[in-house]
Design an enzyme around this catalytic site. Sequence first.
Site, mmCIF file in Angstrom:
data_model
loop_
_atom_site.group_PDB
_atom_site.id
_atom_site.type_symbol
_atom_site.label_atom_id
_atom_site.label_comp_id
_atom_site.label_asym_id
_atom_site.label_seq_id
_atom_site.Cartn_x
_atom_site.Cartn_y
_atom_site.Cartn_z
ATOM 1 N N ARG A 15 26.801 41.221 56.402
ATOM 2 C CA ARG A 15 27.279 41.925 55.761
ATOM 3 C C ARG A 15 26.634 42.523 54.315
ATOM 4 O O ARG A 15 26.020 41.501 54.306
ATOM 5 C CB ARG A 15 28.759 41.925 54.477
ATOM 6 C CG ARG A 15 29.936 41.809 55.202
ATOM 7 C CD ARG A 15 31.341 41.036 55.595
ATOM 8 N NE ARG A 15 32.143 40.495 56.579
ATOM 9 C CZ ARG A 15 33.415 40.469 56.223
ATOM 10 N NH1 ARG A 15 34.238 40.161 54.766
ATOM 11 N NH2 ARG A 15 34.089 40.554 57.387
ATOM 12 N N ASP A 42 34.495 41.562 64.961
ATOM 13 C CA ASP A 42 34.438 40.274 63.819
ATOM 14 C C ASP A 42 35.205 38.842 64.466
ATOM 15 O O ASP A 42 36.748 38.431 63.887
ATOM 16 C CB ASP A 42 35.481 40.328 62.024
ATOM 17 C CG ASP A 42 34.974 39.401 62.071
ATOM 18 O OD1 ASP A 42 34.202 38.892 61.576
ATOM 19 O OD2 ASP A 42 35.236 39.817 60.230
ATOM 20 N N HIS A 45 36.246 34.506 62.167
ATOM 21 C CA HIS A 45 37.132 33.580 61.892
ATOM 22 C C HIS A 45 37.763 32.794 61.980
ATOM 23 O O HIS A 45 37.445 32.016 63.643
ATOM 24 C CB HIS A 45 38.729 35.367 61.622
ATOM 25 C CG HIS A 45 38.204 35.849 60.680
ATOM 26 N ND1 HIS A 45 38.423 36.175 59.347
ATOM 27 C CD2 HIS A 45 38.481 36.947 61.194
ATOM 28 C CE1 HIS A 45 38.007 36.985 58.978
ATOM 29 N NE2 HIS A 45 37.664 37.440 59.965
ATOM 30 N N TYR A 90 43.854 35.948 63.546
ATOM 31 C CA TYR A 90 42.758 36.682 63.975
ATOM 32 C C TYR A 90 42.589 35.685 65.382
ATOM 33 O O TYR A 90 42.098 35.567 66.266
ATOM 34 C CB TYR A 90 42.196 35.346 63.353
ATOM 35 C CG TYR A 90 41.745 35.768 61.777
ATOM 36 C CD1 TYR A 90 41.756 36.813 61.281
ATOM 37 C CD2 TYR A 90 42.631 34.585 60.904
ATOM 38 C CE1 TYR A 90 41.747 36.783 60.190
ATOM 39 C CE2 TYR A 90 42.338 34.814 59.242
ATOM 40 C CZ TYR A 90 41.806 36.660 59.182
ATOM 41 O OH TYR A 90 41.923 36.618 57.732
ATOM 42 N N ARG A 162 40.867 46.883 47.452
ATOM 43 C CA ARG A 162 41.251 45.706 46.657
ATOM 44 C C ARG A 162 41.324 44.844 46.296
ATOM 45 O O ARG A 162 39.914 44.570 46.407
ATOM 46 C CB ARG A 162 42.295 46.040 48.510
ATOM 47 C CG ARG A 162 41.116 45.335 49.102
ATOM 48 C CD ARG A 162 41.802 45.530 50.448
ATOM 49 N NE ARG A 162 40.995 44.704 52.012
ATOM 50 C CZ ARG A 162 39.826 45.659 52.404
ATOM 51 N NH1 ARG A 162 39.753 46.693 52.243
ATOM 52 N NH2 ARG A 162 39.638 44.701 53.183
ATOM 53 N N TYR A 164 41.343 40.285 46.670
ATOM 54 C CA TYR A 164 42.018 39.222 46.686
ATOM 55 C C TYR A 164 42.026 38.683 45.274
ATOM 56 O O TYR A 164 40.848 38.298 45.220
ATOM 57 C CB TYR A 164 40.697 39.176 48.143
ATOM 58 C CG TYR A 164 41.246 39.435 49.042
ATOM 59 C CD1 TYR A 164 41.900 39.350 50.451
ATOM 60 C CD2 TYR A 164 40.240 40.725 49.759
ATOM 61 C CE1 TYR A 164 42.065 40.165 51.720
ATOM 62 C CE2 TYR A 164 39.814 41.184 50.739
ATOM 63 C CZ TYR A 164 40.602 41.007 50.954
ATOM 64 O OH TYR A 164 41.510 42.089 52.766
ATOM 65 N N ASP A 193 45.890 42.118 47.179
ATOM 66 C CA ASP A 193 46.124 40.785 48.440
ATOM 67 C C ASP A 193 46.145 38.899 47.988
ATOM 68 O O ASP A 193 44.820 38.709 47.921
ATOM 69 C CB ASP A 193 45.102 41.565 49.577
ATOM 70 C CG ASP A 193 46.016 40.479 50.853
ATOM 71 O OD1 ASP A 193 46.112 39.661 51.114
ATOM 72 O OD2 ASP A 193 44.785 41.557 51.844
ATOM 73 N N GLU A 220 50.003 42.667 48.623
ATOM 74 C CA GLU A 220 50.154 42.461 50.434
ATOM 75 C C GLU A 220 49.899 40.853 50.009
ATOM 76 O O GLU A 220 49.778 40.123 49.825
ATOM 77 C CB GLU A 220 48.560 42.768 51.034
ATOM 78 C CG GLU A 220 48.939 42.775 52.379
ATOM 79 C CD GLU A 220 47.663 43.072 53.022
ATOM 80 O OE1 GLU A 220 47.893 44.912 53.424
ATOM 81 O OE2 GLU A 220 46.837 42.534 53.562
ATOM 82 N N HIS A 245 50.737 41.938 56.883
ATOM 83 C CA HIS A 245 49.611 41.998 58.455
ATOM 84 C C HIS A 245 51.575 41.925 59.957
ATOM 85 O O HIS A 245 52.037 40.974 59.391
ATOM 86 C CB HIS A 245 48.718 41.257 58.534
ATOM 87 C CG HIS A 245 47.797 41.596 57.634
ATOM 88 N ND1 HIS A 245 46.913 42.230 58.023
ATOM 89 C CD2 HIS A 245 47.429 41.062 56.126
ATOM 90 C CE1 HIS A 245 45.685 41.502 57.272
ATOM 91 N NE2 HIS A 245 46.040 42.082 55.724
ATOM 92 N N THR A 295 42.766 46.192 57.759
ATOM 93 C CA THR A 295 40.860 45.867 58.847
ATOM 94 C C THR A 295 40.803 44.366 58.971
ATOM 95 O O THR A 295 41.126 43.174 58.517
ATOM 96 C CB THR A 295 40.202 46.549 57.902
ATOM 97 O OG1 THR A 295 38.477 46.476 59.003
ATOM 98 C CG2 THR A 295 40.010 45.578 56.630
ATOM 99 N N THR A 296 39.226 44.037 60.184
ATOM 100 C CA THR A 296 38.691 42.710 59.795
ATOM 101 C C THR A 296 37.610 42.955 59.756
ATOM 102 O O THR A 296 36.981 42.168 59.406
ATOM 103 C CB THR A 296 39.057 42.016 61.538
ATOM 104 O OG1 THR A 296 38.233 40.717 61.202
ATOM 105 C CG2 THR A 296 38.111 42.208 62.221
HETATM 106 MG MG MG Z 1 37.524 39.970 59.509
HETATM 107 MG MG MG Z 2 45.242 41.273 53.856
#
Ligand code: MG
Ligand code: MG
Length: 392
Positions: A15, A42, A45, A90, A162, A164, A193, A220, A245, A295-296
């Site tokens: 990334r 992905d 995780h 996950y 967004r 975290y 989130d 979230e 989620h 999304t992941t």
């Molecule tokens: Mg991910």
């Molecule tokens: Mg989330």
Amino acid sequence: MKIGRVQLFPVATPRTTGIANQHLIVKIEAASGEIGWGEMSDLSHVPMYQFDIAELERMLNELLRGKDGRNIAKIEDDLIRFYPDEGHMYSRTGLVRQGIDLALHDLNARAAGVPVYHLLGGKLRDKMRVCYPIFRMRSIEEVPGNLQRVDEMLAKGFDLIRVYVGANIEADEAFLGEFTDRFGGRVEIKSLDFSNLLDWRRSIMAIERYQELCDFMLVESAAPRNDIEGLSQFRRRCKRPISEHVLHIHHGWQLLSAGAVDILNVSPYLLGGLRASLRLVALAESARASVLIGTTQELNLGTAAVAHLAAAARVLDYPGDNTGPYLYTADVVKTPLEYVNSHLIVPDGPGLGVEVDEAKLSEMTAGAGWTFGTDLAGVLDRTPANRPSARQ
Ligand code: MG
Ligand code: MG
């Protein structure tokens, strides 16, 4: 159209933020020669173990070879028995079903010469607004870099983020306060989130501080995993809409019937593909709830599938989270998906609408570092090992 062969190709791609993620590219070949591509997105995780790729490929060939690739409903019904819901964020079984569901939709739509959204009943919209992530800050030293990132993404046309939050309230406050000073009126916050980090009472205390500093559309995951009662308590006390989620269709019903959410966060990677995701959209519609697409961080194939889902979804009233093609530094497609002013454009080409570059794919597969790092906080927070808070 009989399925001839299923192949899995591991790839790893860094990334822009510094961490690398592993994915499996899925190729389904019909006995008559047509090809469809999908992706299991992905895999980097928790839980910290990986597929036995050769074994998974062998089993999928065992299950699918000779089956009618047009009958996705039947194949899905078979797969859900062998790869049942695991009930966490996950789920590897959800990823297996996602990979096959995407590749079959691509296969069938390509064979018919139409975009995948045609197979989903048609298109209600041409694009979906999306945000990109500001990852969890564990120390105040991480604030300037993240503000810098907002600046850089704004220059590329992205005006929605967004954030975290919940690991270090002081760092969150420093970021959000300075964000409003520097970017207020130019960049919006889609969500704060908590990613199930805090109990609902701590989340309430934190949100009361954050809302003094910035505006945001929704909150979230403001209670621990599976704490539906706690999430309901939070929702009763918070003025903003709450999203969570959805892990599987029954979980969606539990969240809605308990009054724990306003918005279902629907993700093909988690639910097992496009068909499963559309069922959750219908469930939200039945409850007069809202939907956003989570999304992941998919590659282009997985993000293209999300674009087709967004095109066909009857309920979709919040921006999505799908900016994987911008987050990764490499991909297996010839031309990446188009983003215009924070919107993911629904591709109109045949199938999923992206073309796999097989030379690039084999190059990436040959170079795939297929291991987990030992940086546990990095795995959880999606931040690189050289983040300031890692220097203890
Ligand atoms: Mg991910
Ligand atoms: Mg989330």
